[in-house]
Design a protein around this motif. Structure first.
Motif, PDB file in Angstrom:
ATOM      1  N   GLN A 678      46.028  46.373  43.881  1.00  7.91           N
ATOM      2  CA  GLN A 678      45.314  45.622  44.917  1.00  7.91           C
ATOM      3  C   GLN A 678      43.838  45.991  44.932  1.00  7.91           C
ATOM      4  OE1 GLN A 678      47.034  43.470  46.772  1.00  7.91           O
ATOM      5  NE2 GLN A 678      45.706  42.952  48.493  1.00  7.91           N
ATOM      6  N   TYR A 679      43.546  47.288  44.817  1.00  7.93           N
ATOM      7  CA  TYR A 679      42.148  47.735  44.790  1.00  7.93           C
ATOM      8  C   TYR A 679      41.418  47.237  43.549  1.00  7.93           C
ATOM      9  CZ  TYR A 679      41.756  50.958  48.779  1.00  7.93           C
ATOM     10  OH  TYR A 679      41.657  51.498  50.041  1.00  7.93           O
ATOM     11  N   LEU A 681      42.222  45.030  41.080  1.00  8.14           N
ATOM     12  CA  LEU A 681      42.261  43.638  40.662  1.00  8.14           C
ATOM     13  C   LEU A 681      41.770  42.665  41.720  1.00  8.14           C
ATOM     14  CD1 LEU A 681      45.728  43.578  38.843  1.00  8.14           C
ATOM     15  CD2 LEU A 681      43.465  43.915  37.840  1.00  8.14           C
ATOM     16  N   LEU A 682      41.744  43.101  42.989  1.00 10.20           N
ATOM     17  CA  LEU A 682      41.399  42.156  44.053  1.00 10.20           C
ATOM     18  C   LEU A 682      40.283  42.656  44.961  1.00 10.20           C
ATOM     19  CD1 LEU A 682      42.131  39.419  45.305  1.00 10.20           C
ATOM     20  CD2 LEU A 682      43.746  40.618  46.790  1.00 10.20           C
ATOM     21  N   LEU A 683      40.460  43.822  45.577  1.00 12.50           N
ATOM     22  CA  LEU A 683      39.527  44.233  46.621  1.00 12.50           C
ATOM     23  C   LEU A 683      38.144  44.598  46.073  1.00 12.50           C
ATOM     24  CD1 LEU A 683      41.946  46.350  48.837  1.00 12.50           C
ATOM     25  CD2 LEU A 683      41.153  44.004  49.203  1.00 12.50           C
ATOM     26  N   LEU A 684      38.071  45.368  44.995  1.00 10.72           N
ATOM     27  CA  LEU A 684      36.760  45.743  44.460  1.00 10.72           C
ATOM     28  C   LEU A 684      36.005  44.537  43.907  1.00 10.72           C
ATOM     29  CD1 LEU A 684      37.530  49.179  42.731  1.00 10.72           C
ATOM     30  CD2 LEU A 684      36.637  48.744  45.013  1.00 10.72           C
ATOM     31  N   PRO A 685      36.588  43.772  42.975  1.00  7.37           N
ATOM     32  CA  PRO A 685      35.843  42.586  42.529  1.00  7.37           C
ATOM     33  C   PRO A 685      35.696  41.533  43.622  1.00  7.37           C
ATOM     34  CG  PRO A 685      38.046  42.603  41.575  1.00  7.37           C
ATOM     35  CD  PRO A 685      37.871  43.922  42.234  1.00  7.37           C
ATOM     36  N   GLY A 686      36.670  41.464  44.534  1.00  4.04           N
ATOM     37  CA  GLY A 686      36.562  40.488  45.607  1.00  4.04           C
ATOM     38  C   GLY A 686      35.420  40.785  46.552  1.00  4.04           C
ATOM     39  N   THR A 687      35.137  42.064  46.798  1.00  3.64           N
ATOM     40  CA  THR A 687      33.993  42.423  47.659  1.00  3.64           C
ATOM     41  C   THR A 687      32.685  41.973  47.034  1.00  3.64           C
ATOM     42  OG1 THR A 687      35.210  44.330  48.536  1.00  3.64           O
ATOM     43  CG2 THR A 687      32.815  44.368  48.743  1.00  3.64           C
ATOM     44  N   LEU A 688      32.556  42.146  45.730  1.00  2.00           N
ATOM     45  CA  LEU A 688      31.336  41.703  45.050  1.00  2.00           C
ATOM     46  C   LEU A 688      31.231  40.184  45.061  1.00  2.00           C
ATOM     47  CD1 LEU A 688      28.898  42.828  43.505  1.00  2.00           C
ATOM     48  CD2 LEU A 688      30.219  42.588  41.400  1.00  2.00           C
ATOM     49  N   TRP A 689      32.339  39.496  44.803  1.00  2.00           N
ATOM     50  CA  TRP A 689      32.303  38.042  44.822  1.00  2.00           C
ATOM     51  C   TRP A 689      31.998  37.526  46.229  1.00  2.00           C
ATOM     52  CZ3 TRP A 689      34.672  34.054  47.325  1.00  2.00           C
ATOM     53  CH2 TRP A 689      34.532  32.779  46.764  1.00  2.00           C
ATOM     54  N   LEU A 690      32.558  38.175  47.252  1.00  2.00           N
ATOM     55  CA  LEU A 690      32.284  37.749  48.627  1.00  2.00           C
ATOM     56  C   LEU A 690      30.815  37.915  48.973  1.00  2.00           C
ATOM     57  CD1 LEU A 690      33.446  36.721  51.306  1.00  2.00           C
ATOM     58  CD2 LEU A 690      33.911  39.107  51.931  1.00  2.00           C
ATOM     59  N   ALA A 691      30.178  38.970  48.456  1.00  2.00           N
ATOM     60  CA  ALA A 691      28.743  39.145  48.704  1.00  2.00           C
ATOM     61  C   ALA A 691      27.951  37.988  48.111  1.00  2.00           C
ATOM     62  CB  ALA A 691      28.283  40.478  48.111  1.00  2.00           C
ATOM     63  N   LEU A 720      40.376  35.438  41.114  1.00  2.00           N
ATOM     64  CA  LEU A 720      40.719  36.294  42.256  1.00  2.00           C
ATOM     65  C   LEU A 720      41.782  35.635  43.131  1.00  2.00           C
ATOM     66  CD1 LEU A 720      37.175  37.610  43.241  1.00  2.00           C
ATOM     67  CD2 LEU A 720      39.047  38.945  42.270  1.00  2.00           C
ATOM     68  N   LEU A 721      41.697  34.331  43.300  1.00  2.00           N
ATOM     69  CA  LEU A 721      42.708  33.625  44.089  1.00  2.00           C
ATOM     70  C   LEU A 721      44.078  33.706  43.411  1.00  2.00           C
ATOM     71  CD1 LEU A 721      43.422  31.852  46.510  1.00  2.00           C
ATOM     72  CD2 LEU A 721      42.766  29.856  45.139  1.00  2.00           C
ATOM     73  N   LEU A 722      44.112  33.588  42.104  1.00  2.00           N
ATOM     74  CA  LEU A 722      45.378  33.701  41.390  1.00  2.00           C
ATOM     75  C   LEU A 722      45.966  35.105  41.521  1.00  2.00           C
ATOM     76  CD1 LEU A 722      44.673  31.669  38.111  1.00  2.00           C
ATOM     77  CD2 LEU A 722      46.072  30.993  40.076  1.00  2.00           C
ATOM     78  N   VAL A 723      45.103  36.125  41.433  1.00  3.20           N
ATOM     79  CA  VAL A 723      45.583  37.497  41.599  1.00  3.20           C
ATOM     80  C   VAL A 723      46.139  37.697  43.001  1.00  3.20           C
ATOM     81  CG1 VAL A 723      44.860  39.914  41.721  1.00  3.20           C
ATOM     82  CG2 VAL A 723      44.066  38.478  39.847  1.00  3.20           C
ATOM     83  N   TYR A 724      45.450  37.174  43.994  1.00  2.00           N
ATOM     84  CA  TYR A 724      45.915  37.289  45.381  1.00  2.00           C
ATOM     85  C   TYR A 724      47.277  36.615  45.555  1.00  2.00           C
ATOM     86  CZ  TYR A 724      46.278  36.221  50.359  1.00  2.00           C
ATOM     87  OH  TYR A 724      46.725  36.083  51.646  1.00  2.00           O
ATOM     88  N   LEU A 725      47.427  35.410  45.026  1.00  2.00           N
ATOM     89  CA  LEU A 725      48.689  34.704  45.156  1.00  2.00           C
ATOM     90  C   LEU A 725      49.808  35.435  44.424  1.00  2.00           C
ATOM     91  CD1 LEU A 725      47.468  31.012  44.732  1.00  2.00           C
ATOM     92  CD2 LEU A 725      48.087  32.187  46.854  1.00  2.00           C
TER      93      LEU A 725
END
Length: 778
Positions: A678-679, A681-691, A720-725
């Protein structure tokens, strides 16, 4: 001896009764000599290890049928003295939808027990000599109840060891291996002592949070007590016998066994804090395991430094030998114990449907006469293959029992070559049926050479010292000699026993090329492992996972959220690589992600605060809320372990009682399989993408985005959406929809990202850098 007695009776019949007294004298003299020398000429013990059978009702059905075929075609002729089944006996996964879920299946256990009963029937191995232990698959969804009350604990009903336990909480079983000498009767001296260690967790949860083994305080104390009791019993009752080697096995390699803190006042011995230390001090020679299949290599072998046992000095290291699986590789292992010397060979069974795809192996000795095979080999070509390419399995399986392999022992020799002993095992019932004729036609030779290949090999004939026409295993030994082999530059020696059958079909069998250490030679011999194989067995993976999760969580909270906000002015200046020297521009490119995070934190304080709260929760609060095994009250999965609400205290377990008695807390690094993906594959890159997304929404039309950058941004968002799903779907299948909705560490990240985007608003103060982008109209 039986062969000579048989032919002597034929001669007396042909030439008259006057030969009978001479025959009796010769026979009785030979019998007396054999009885006197029984200790040195007794047959070596033969042990079989199988691991990761994964008997399944939902996947490959041939795992079970191939095991039955191996027993019928080969084990019925080889006749092992004991069998060790080192875990993952069944697959224990059902498929209610499109994904497997960990759950015990009674039909799989019935199939496993039928295979064990068939093995007993065709080999004659007593059920008491078949030892099996749990693996992680055998513990899926069993729960925290004792073996007597757990409805899903089929191990206690169907496993060989499970249904023989007098104490349901016992985790260590000790058995002596006594070889039946057909001439002198059953020997009173044990050839080896087998120690079966069940290192599965007491709380057996669903996959994947029971991957690692557990050596709890109670397990270490039980192992210490039973090994000490076995040593005392052997020394007292068998004073005329040499101390047999101890061979331990479990499902888990040492590197994936965790040691939870003691949960009671009594602590394990200070000098035996880990399994390898404790086993080595009690004179354990080898530790066998499975679990990792062949994922990281074919030879997961390690030598642990010797530790002085109680009351004696120990010089030999402890061999740790992981084996590949029966599930995928059809792998199995034989071990020989010859007067205290332990050797092993790894083999593969090729089922009939695949034998035409495999060419027969050939002996790789330098002598060209040993590099061909006949056209009528028995068993069928490719039925048994060796992992070591220098070994050939034909009519006979050739196992060198002495000297030991220098890569796995400390023994070295000087000038004279040591005595060579080799065990020949018939690989099919056809060989056993024609043993009388075949035995007279085989010509084993011990061929010595050099690792460097120079000079040429020197072969020495061997004589039979045990075995006969009854089809039993044959033991050969070299004649006493003073031969030497001098290798150039003082190199180490190689030894290969080649067996040539001079009968009609002209077949060849040979052992592996064994490396033999020579005193004074360099470099020192080591197990032939790759770098990956070395790392897998030398790193404490549960401990590494225990520290990796909070470090990654702190990196998200501090490194990607708090520091970019506190040091925003400095970071934004460093990230401005549009002006200045090449070096400054390079530094600016490196810190661009931090500059983006700083811009987002400054311009969107509400969204930044929401991310900080969420990252802080992940470090301290539960990630998953749900039923962690069937019939249990709700449980919590946190970064620091598992909390089982409403569960009663479990004695002799790795779990402790919560304050107030509201449940159990079980330190469990296996939660890394939920948290670390989760960290990373999703949370770390997702934080950068959200920024990036926040900044784009904040700037609106003033946000400049080239086609390539915009395409990459949309592509990364889709990934990221695919990883989340995928992560949410996995949790949905394993724990259900309610657990998915209530689990903040898995399913809440996307809704919180949407909330952060909705909270975006113009900044309340100017940007800290003069060249920073500003909203339209300022």
């Amino acid at each position: 001896m039986p062969a000579e007695l048989h032919h002597g009776r034929e001669r007396s019949t042909r030439h008259g009764s006057c030969w009978l007294p001479r025959f009796l004298i010769i026979a009785l003299s030979a019998l007396f000599i054999q009885l006197v020398c029984a200790s040195s000429n007794s047959p070596p013990a033969l042990l079989l290890q199988l691991s990761d059978l994964h008997v399944s009702t939902t996947e490959d059905q041939s795992r079970l049928t191939d095991l039955v075929t191996l027993s019928e075609e080969h084990l019925s002729a080889i006749l092992p003295d004991a069998v060790m089944l080192s875990g993952d006996l069944v697959h224990s996964k059902v498929k209610p939808g499109v994904a497997p879920v960990g759950k015990q299946v009674v039909d799989e256990w019935k199939g496993y027990r039928q295979a064990v009963d068939h093995l007993v029937a065709v080999t004659g191995v007593p059920l008491s000599a078949i030892l099996d232990v749990r693996g992680n698959h055998d513990a899926f969804d069993v729960g925290c109840a004792s073996a007597e009350t757990a409805a899903a604990d089929f191990f206690s009903e169907f496993a060989s060891l499970g249904n023989r336990h007098t104490d349901s909480e016992s985790r260590v079983q000790v058995r002596q291996v006594i070889v039946n000498n057909k001439l002198t009767g059953t020997s009173v001296c044990p050839s080896a002592v087998i120690v079966a260690i069940d290192a599965s967790p007491v709380c057996k949860l669903r996959a994947p949070i029971n991957f690692s083994g557990v050596a709890s305080q109670s397990l270490l104390l039980e192992l210490e007590a039973k090994l000490g009791q076995e040593s005392a019993t052997t020394a007292q009752a068998l004073s005329n016998c040499t101390k047999p080697p101890v061979i331990a096995f479990s499902h888990y390699p040492f590197s994936v066994v965790r040691y939870p803190r003691p949960l009671s006042a009594s602590a394990p011995p200070q000098d035996a804090a880990t399994l390898p230390e404790l086993l080595s001090r009690h004179g354990c020679t080898a530790y066998l395991s499975g679990h990792l299949h062949a994922t990281f290599g074919q030879r997961l072998h390690r030598l642990h430094p010797p530790a002085a046992p109680y009351g004696a000095a120990r010089q030999e290291p402890l061999m740790e030998l992981e084996t590949a699986s029966w599930k995928y590789e059809r792998r199995f292992r034989f071990l020989t114990v010859d007067e205290g010397r332990v050797s092993f060979v790894d083999l593969e069974f090729v089922p009939p449907r695949a034998r035409q795809q495999h060419s027969p192996q050939t002996c790789t000795h330098s002598d060209d006469t040993h590099s061909a095979k006949g056209e009528h080999d028995t068993p069928p070509r490719g039925a048994i293959r060796a992992v070591d390419p220098s070994r050939t399995v034909g009519d006979w399986l050739v196992l060198i029992t002495a000297p030991l392999d220098g890569r796995y022992s400390s023994g070295k020799f000087r000038a004279e070559l040591p005595t060579v002993r080799a065990l020949l095992l018939p690989t099919s019932r056809a060989i056993v049926r024609h043993a009388g004729a075949t035995e007279q036609s085989i010509r084993p030779e011990a061929c010595w050479g050099c690792v460097t290949g120079d000079p040429a090999a020197q072969c020495i004939s061997m004589e039979r010292i045990h075995g006969g026409i009854d089809g039993s295993r044959l033991l050969f030994q070299t004649h006493p000699h003073n031969a030497t082999v001098a290798c150039r530059n003082g190199g180490h020696l190689t030894l290969q026993v080649v067996v040539k059958d001079v009968s009609a079909h002209q077949s060849f069998s040979c052992s592996e090329k064994r490396w033999v250490g020579v005193e004074g030679s360099t470099p020192p011999l080591q197990p032939p492992v790759t770098l990956v194989e070395y790392v897998v067995l030398h790193v404490d993976w549960p401990l590494l996972g225990w520290y990796a999760m909070p470090l990654v969580g702190m990196f998200l909270l501090v490194g990607m959220l708090i520091l970019p906000r506190l040091l925003s002015q400095v970071i934004i200046q460093m990230g401005d690589h549009r002006q200045g020297s090449i070096a400054r521009g390079f530094i600016g490119l490196l810190v661009t992600p931090l500059a983006l995070l700083s811009h987002s934190a400054v311009s969107n304080p509400g969204a930044w605060a929401l991310q900080v709260v969420y990252a802080s929760w992940l470090l301290s609060g539960p990630w998953i809320v749900g039923t962690l095994y069937t019939g249990a009250p709700p449980g919590l999965v946190t970064m620091w372990g598992v909390i089982l609400l409403g569960s009663e205290h479990l004695p002799n377990s790795e779990c402790g009682t919560l304050p107030g008695g509201g449940g159990l807390y079980c330190p469990n690094p296996d939660v890394i399989f939920y948290i670390l993906p989760q960290y990373l594959l999703l949370l770390l890159p997702g934080t950068l993408w959200l920024a990036m997304a926040l900044q784009a929404k904040f700037l609106g039309r003033d946000f400049s985005c080239c086609p390539l950058r915009c395409s990459c941004q949309w592509f990364c968002g889709a990934m990221l959406l695919l990883v989340y799903l995928r992560l949410v779907w996995r949790l949905w299948i394993e724990l259900g929809p309610l657990a998915t909705v209530l689990s903040p560490g898995v399913s809440w990240s996307l809704p919180l990202a949407v909330c952060a985007l909705a909270m975006t608003s113009p900044p309340t103060r100017p940007y800290p850098h003069k060249d920073s982008p500003s909203p339209k109209g300022e």
